[in-house]
Design a protein around this motif. Structure first.
Motif, short mmCIF file in Angstrom:
data_model
loop_
_atom_site.label_atom_id
_atom_site.label_comp_id
_atom_site.label_asym_id
_atom_site.label_seq_id
_atom_site.Cartn_x
_atom_site.Cartn_y
_atom_site.Cartn_z
N SER A 1 0.81 -1.22 0.00
CA SER A 1 0.00 0.00 0.00
C SER A 1 0.84 1.27 0.00
O SER A 1 0.36 2.34 -0.38
N LEU B 1 0.78 3.05 -3.24
CA LEU B 1 -0.50 3.52 -3.78
C LEU B 1 -0.51 5.00 -4.17
O LEU B 1 -1.08 5.35 -5.21
N LEU C 1 -7.15 -0.88 -2.59
CA LEU C 1 -6.46 -1.19 -1.34
C LEU C 1 -6.34 0.03 -0.43
O LEU C 1 -6.23 -0.10 0.79
N SER C 2 -6.37 1.24 -1.01
CA SER C 2 -6.22 2.46 -0.21
C SER C 2 -7.30 2.58 0.86
O SER C 2 -7.07 3.16 1.92
N VAL D 1 -6.23 0.64 4.11
CA VAL D 1 -4.97 0.96 4.79
C VAL D 1 -5.15 1.21 6.29
O VAL D 1 -4.36 0.69 7.09
N TYR E 1 2.57 7.12 7.36
CA TYR E 1 1.22 6.56 7.23
C TYR E 1 0.54 6.50 8.59
O TYR E 1 -0.63 6.83 8.74
N TYR F 1 -4.06 8.00 1.87
CA TYR F 1 -3.08 7.07 1.32
C TYR F 1 -3.29 6.87 -0.18
O TYR F 1 -2.70 5.98 -0.78
N SER F 2 -4.12 7.71 -0.77
CA SER F 2 -4.51 7.52 -2.16
C SER F 2 -3.73 8.42 -3.11
O SER F 2 -3.15 9.45 -2.71
#
Length: 340
Positions: A25, A28, A42-43, A46, A81, A271-272
């Protein structure tokens, strides 16, 4: 591994898979959904992956096993993150009478279709706004309503669509709006609007961005009934649309002659790819002054932050708050910004 019991071996195999997904991730934000739409999905997971890796690490720590290093190293590699998910420091709260206070709120049409079993949602939202008294409010899924009184805001810009029911985005301001407009997104009711606001001698551009929604019911029980392949395909198409919308918005944003504040419901996480592209060199107000999870969307099983206030890197964020009132499927957020 040989010294582990069968149960612990099974747990470590699961731990390895979760750690690998979290590690994957980290790529990403640099992977365009148009190229790998499936991976972009998947984002959304996370936050859960971070929490699970933290729990695995704690489990192995209590067992005094070296397997704790796996999740520990993956979390360490992605320390930024973790900071986007949870702020361990206390909320920053500097009192400055010259701050600009700005609120962002997806109000879900002020409960027009009774998603919440209450007849007082509109008034409760008004009470919250009156108590906080922000200088500027950005609404997504805004619907003009006879019981919604925003007369204390002398200036506003709305961009509404629809035949029977008018809805869209709106910016309300206590300071003069000298220019405004909309960035239209094709084949959708979503868009981005802007208002140039004058405070003292400063002209600021405030953007209100609403990217394509997932078109997926976030209720976990309902998700279980969805066909998994159809679910992923639908989410993948949504992220492709979000990328196209973000590109249109960024093209407009780069032409702005003013320092800016970007508010909005991105329908995607920090996280995208779209978040990274829109944020650019701006500051995330939550990361600057928030604390805790910063959860902005009412998802029951793990915290999701998809609503943002981003500010010019020359501005100081003096405070940030997420309200806990459940008056929509989103929670309102508010930041106080020092323009000097």
């Amino acid at each position: 591994m040989k010294k582990l019991s069968f149960v612990n071996k099974t747990i470590f195999i699961t731990n390895s898979l979760v750690a690998l997904l979290l590690l994957l991730s980290y790529l990403l934000p640099y992977v365009a959904p148009k190229n790998f739409a499936f991976l972009s999905v998947l984002s959304l997971a996370v936050p859960l992956l971070i929490i699970l890796n933290g729990l695995f690490m704690l489990y192995w720590l209590l067992k005094a096993k070296k397997q704790l290093l796996l999740s520990g190293l993956v979390l360490l590699l992605g320390y930024s993150y973790v900071g986007s998910l949870y702020k361990f420091s206390s909320s920053k709260n500097i009192e400055n009478g010259d701050d600009l206070s700005i609120m962002n709120y997806n109000v879900r049409l002020f409960n027009l279709y009774n998603w919440i079993d209450s007849d007082s949602v509109e008034q409760d939202i008004m009470n919250l706004i009156e108590k906080d008294n922000p200088d500027v409010i950005c609404f997504q899924e805004y619907h003009p309503h006879e019981r919604v009184n925003l007369s204390s805001y002398k200036y506003k810009y709305e961009k509404l669509s629809g035949n029977r029911i008018k809805y869209g985005q709106a910016i309300f301001s206590k300071y003069p709006i000298v220019n405004s407009g909309s960035v239209e997104f094709p084949n959708t009711a979503n868009n981005a609007i802007f208002a140039d606001i004058v405070k003292n001698n400063d002209t600021l551009r405030v953007y209100n961005v609403h990217l394509q929604s997932w078109r997926i019911d976030a209720n976990v029980e309902d998700l279980k009934t969805e066909d998994s392949e159809r679910l992923f395909n639908k989410a993948g198409e949504t992220f492709k649309m979000q990328q196209e919308q973000a590109e249109l918005f960024i093209a407009h944003k780069t032409q702005s002659p003013y320092k800016m504040i970007i508010c909005g419901d991105f329908n995607n996480t920090a996280y995208s790819y779209v978040y990274k592209e829109i944020k650019g060199d701006l500051k995330d107000a939550f990361e600057e002054a928030g604390n805790g999870f910063g959860k902005t969307f009412n998802f029951k099983y793990f915290p999701v932050r998809i609503d943002f206030i981003l500010v010019d890197d020359t501005f100081a964020v003096d405070s940030f708050k997420v309200y806990e009132e459940k008056l929509s499927d989103h929670y309102p957020i508010r930041a106080k910004i020092n323009l000097n």
